[in-house]
Design a protein around this motif. Structure first.
Motif, PDB file in Angstrom:
ATOM      1  N   ALA A 350     -81.039  85.206 -38.790  1.00  0.00           N
ATOM      2  CA  ALA A 350     -81.495  86.467 -38.391  1.00  0.00           C
ATOM      3  C   ALA A 350     -82.573  86.313 -37.228  1.00  0.00           C
ATOM      4  O   ALA A 350     -82.566  87.021 -36.258  1.00  0.00           O
ATOM      5  N   LEU A 351     -83.355  85.080 -37.147  1.00  0.00           N
ATOM      6  CA  LEU A 351     -84.293  84.730 -36.265  1.00  0.00           C
ATOM      7  C   LEU A 351     -83.729  84.513 -34.710  1.00  0.00           C
ATOM      8  O   LEU A 351     -84.113  84.531 -33.900  1.00  0.00           O
ATOM      9  N   LYS A 493     -74.871  94.989 -34.611  1.00  0.00           N
ATOM     10  CA  LYS A 493     -76.390  94.905 -33.991  1.00  0.00           C
ATOM     11  C   LYS A 493     -76.467  94.299 -32.532  1.00  0.00           C
ATOM     12  O   LYS A 493     -75.696  93.037 -32.480  1.00  0.00           O
ATOM     13  N   LYS A 494     -77.219  94.596 -31.562  1.00  0.00           N
ATOM     14  CA  LYS A 494     -77.146  93.876 -30.452  1.00  0.00           C
ATOM     15  C   LYS A 494     -78.268  92.568 -30.723  1.00  0.00           C
ATOM     16  O   LYS A 494     -79.265  92.649 -31.345  1.00  0.00           O
ATOM     17  N   TRP A 495     -77.847  91.768 -29.927  1.00  0.00           N
ATOM     18  CA  TRP A 495     -79.011  90.372 -29.701  1.00  0.00           C
ATOM     19  C   TRP A 495     -80.127  90.808 -29.086  1.00  0.00           C
ATOM     20  O   TRP A 495     -80.000  91.382 -27.872  1.00  0.00           O
ATOM     21  N   THR A 496     -81.209  90.853 -29.518  1.00  0.00           N
ATOM     22  CA  THR A 496     -82.562  91.093 -29.174  1.00  0.00           C
ATOM     23  C   THR A 496     -83.582  89.897 -29.040  1.00  0.00           C
ATOM     24  O   THR A 496     -84.583  89.958 -28.527  1.00  0.00           O
ATOM     25  N   ALA A 497     -83.197  88.764 -29.742  1.00  0.00           N
ATOM     26  CA  ALA A 497     -84.183  87.579 -29.559  1.00  0.00           C
ATOM     27  C   ALA A 497     -84.201  87.021 -28.119  1.00  0.00           C
ATOM     28  O   ALA A 497     -83.253  87.058 -27.388  1.00  0.00           O
ATOM     29  N   LYS A 498     -85.683  86.926 -27.849  1.00  0.00           N
ATOM     30  CA  LYS A 498     -85.763  86.521 -26.320  1.00  0.00           C
ATOM     31  C   LYS A 498     -85.023  85.290 -25.886  1.00  0.00           C
ATOM     32  O   LYS A 498     -84.800  85.384 -24.727  1.00  0.00           O
ATOM     33  N   VAL A 502     -78.011  87.203 -24.903  1.00  0.00           N
ATOM     34  CA  VAL A 502     -76.551  87.469 -25.206  1.00  0.00           C
ATOM     35  C   VAL A 502     -76.480  86.277 -25.944  1.00  0.00           C
ATOM     36  O   VAL A 502     -76.733  85.149 -25.683  1.00  0.00           O
ATOM     37  N   ALA A 503     -75.040  86.438 -26.458  1.00  0.00           N
ATOM     38  CA  ALA A 503     -74.694  85.155 -27.215  1.00  0.00           C
ATOM     39  C   ALA A 503     -73.375  84.776 -26.683  1.00  0.00           C
ATOM     40  O   ALA A 503     -72.247  85.190 -27.106  1.00  0.00           O
ATOM     41  N   PRO A 504     -73.376  84.108 -25.461  1.00  0.00           N
ATOM     42  CA  PRO A 504     -72.242  83.525 -24.908  1.00  0.00           C
ATOM     43  C   PRO A 504     -71.458  82.667 -25.508  1.00  0.00           C
ATOM     44  O   PRO A 504     -72.080  81.927 -26.378  1.00  0.00           O
ATOM     45  N   THR A 505     -70.323  82.421 -25.412  1.00  0.00           N
ATOM     46  CA  THR A 505     -69.309  81.715 -26.044  1.00  0.00           C
ATOM     47  C   THR A 505     -69.400  80.264 -25.526  1.00  0.00           C
ATOM     48  O   THR A 505     -69.674  80.000 -24.494  1.00  0.00           O
ATOM     49  N   LEU A 506     -68.548  79.326 -26.270  1.00  0.00           N
ATOM     50  CA  LEU A 506     -68.506  77.956 -25.524  1.00  0.00           C
ATOM     51  C   LEU A 506     -67.701  78.028 -24.286  1.00  0.00           C
ATOM     52  O   LEU A 506     -67.657  77.067 -23.509  1.00  0.00           O
ATOM     53  N   ASN A 507     -66.842  78.968 -24.151  1.00  0.00           N
ATOM     54  CA  ASN A 507     -65.783  79.109 -23.033  1.00  0.00           C
ATOM     55  C   ASN A 507     -66.735  79.731 -21.648  1.00  0.00           C
ATOM     56  O   ASN A 507     -66.257  79.641 -20.713  1.00  0.00           O
TER      57      ASN A 507
END
Length: 513
Positions: A350-351, A493-498, A502-507
């Motif tokens: 979650a963090l 839910k959106k990624w909001t951690a500083k 954004v959660a980019p993929t390995l690609n």
């Protein structure tokens, strides 16, 4: 900046503490007992080498590489796979709700043991009535009006306060410090109890029942499935714990050796527990004329058989009470070390995604978790619903997640890259055999475990009465559905951690893992 473990020793103790839990005390001994005794040890050790150690290396290495928990780890593989990570960390949250209720009974018995020492209550020689008073009774899982155990409810508050106090302080400030004290203490106390149990009259009968090999069973496929299931579940793999712990490793940590030590520490505890349990049962069989399974194959061993055995260690009431307190303190430590790792699994995930403080997040989870545990403090909850939820989460969800994890990480990220990273600063290097195990052998075995467990649950369901069928659908399949729905909500839910908006993929070429 991401927190790191301060020492390798602290990490090992924390990881071993996470793997070692209350289930080790009875699950391994009775799995061995019913699956060929000493003959069960061969498939058990094969499972350690071909499944537990390779998967532990994989989770440590991938967690460190990603620098995140399960949610971040799977989202890096492919954005839509993030939901797999959420389902994975939902498992420890669900498990904690009922696991805390079992730990709570150990807390209650710690208090009663002190009462025994001071002459307030004499119960160790006949724990049945006390166990009945604490856990109560109900007709079935649907008998929700049967009542609530005030003893378990109060003790559950204590357990969740301990979880909250330790995990909110973080890795080095809370979990590592606690593990450095409690994990070695647990091992020392259990070894002392094991040595004493071996000295009991009749212990040889129990040890023979546990370790005498029945080689006629060794070629039975179900024995091998049971061995892999035991090793897989007892090492706390595929529920996000070891990925989370691995994410806090230093860049130059020795991953391979750490993984081997963690698995061997857990298996050592399995063997210690086996000797302790069956030496004690051998004494009871010899002196009381009961069967080895007279006290059940679950919590009954710890909460019924051991108090009786403890009462025979001395005629002095004070010594009996203090020994009882030490034993149930052992159970409390074993349970707590596992429960904090479960709480950390969800907390890390979650963090990684949400901009929230650790203390606030742990506080929210602890309050929600306590409410869930309160349900299992009911008589119907503790005696019936607990077993149903545990069966479905353990036999279907965890096994399925383990299968999904090893396939997705092996084929999308690649075992060769992961092997290079694991070997980089490790004294002992794994070879290409590790790749073949993760890509082919382990998935086949885990697939067999999943299919077997699913088949067993369905066939058992067909044998139950109406109340049993309804209970399994509501509390078993219902829990699985709730986990999936909750995971989907968090996934959307959106990624909001500083550090990870954004959660980019390995690609994604811009990602530097």
């Amino acid at each position: 900046m991401r927190e790191n473990w301060k020492s390798r020793k602290g990490f090992i103790f924390a990881a071993a503490g996470a793997a070692i839990g209350l289930g080790n005390l009875w699950r391994f001994p009775f799995q061995a007992y019913k699956n060929g005794g000493g003959a069960f040890l061969l498939p058990y050790f094969v499972a350690l080498i071909t499944c537990a150690i390779p998967l532990m290396i994989m989770e440590y290495a991938y967690g460190r590489k990603i620098r995140g928990g399960s949610v971040k780890a799977f989202s890096k593989l492919k954005k839509k796979l993030e939901i797999v990570g959420w389902i994975q960390v939902m498992v420890p949250i669900i498990v904690m709700t009922y696991y805390s209720a079992i730990i709570a009974v150990a807390v209650v018995f710690m208090v009663f043991s002190l009462g025994h020492a001071f002459g307030i209550i004499n119960w160790l020689s006949d724990p049945g009535p006390i166990m009945g008073m604490v856990t109560g009774s109900a007709k079935n899982a649907l008998d929700l009006g049967a009542g609530m155990s005030i003893y378990i409810l109060i003790a559950v508050i204590v357990v969740w306060i301990c979880n909250w106090l330790i995990v909110k302080k973080g890795i080095s400030g809370g979990i590592e410090k606690m593990s450095m004290i409690f994990t070695p203490l647990l091992m020392v106390l259990m070894i002392i109890f094991m040595i004493n149990a071996v000295r009991l009259k009749g212990s040889a009968i129990g040890l023979e029942a546990l370790f005498k090999p029945d080689f006629s069973k060794i070629l039975v496929p179900s024995i091998w499935v049971s061995a892999y299931a035991q090793v897989f579940f007892s090492t706390t793999l595929a529920v996000g714990v070891m990925i989370a712990y691995g994410s806090y490793l230093d860049d130059k940590a020795d991953i391979v050796n750490s993984a081997i030590i963690t698995v061997l520490a857990n298996s050592s505890f399995d063997l210690i527990a086996g000797v302790l349990v069956f030496s004690t049962l051998g004494y009871l069989v010899s002196n009381m004329g009961v069967e080895f399974t007279s006290f059940g194959t679950g919590a009954g061993v710890a909460f019924i058989a051991f108090p009786i055995a403890i009462s025979t260690m001395s005629t002095n009431v004070v010594i009996q009470g203090l020994l009882g307190f030490l034993f149930f303190f052992c159970l409390f430590i074993a349970g707590l070390s596992s429960s904090i790792s479960m709480l950390e699994s969800f907390t890390t995930a979650a963090l990684d995604k949400f901009d929230v403080s650790r203390e606030k997040l742990v506080s929210i989870i602890s309050i929600v978790g306590f409410c869930g545990s309160a349900c299992f403090a009911s008589y119907a909850g503790f005696n019936y619903i607990l077993d149903i939820v545990d069966a479905y989460v353990g036999n279907i969800v965890i096994a399925g997640l383990g299968l999904a994890e090893v396939i997705l990480v092996s084929y999308i990220y690649g075992t060769s890259k992961l092997r290079e990273e694991a070997n980089a600063y490790s004294d002992f290097k794994v070879g290409i055999w590790w790749d073949y195990l993760l890509k082919y052998f382990t998935p086949l075995l885990l697939g067999a475990v999943v299919i077997t467990n699913l088949f067993n649950i369905i066939t058992e369901l067909l044998k139950k009465d109406t109340a049993g069928v309804v209970s399994n659908i509501v509390f078993g399949w219902g829990t699985v559905i709730i986990m999936i729905i909750a995971s989907f909500v968090f996934y959307k839910k959106k990624w909001t951690a500083k550090a990870q908006e954004v959660a980019p993929t390995l690609n994604d070429k811009k990602v530097n893992l």
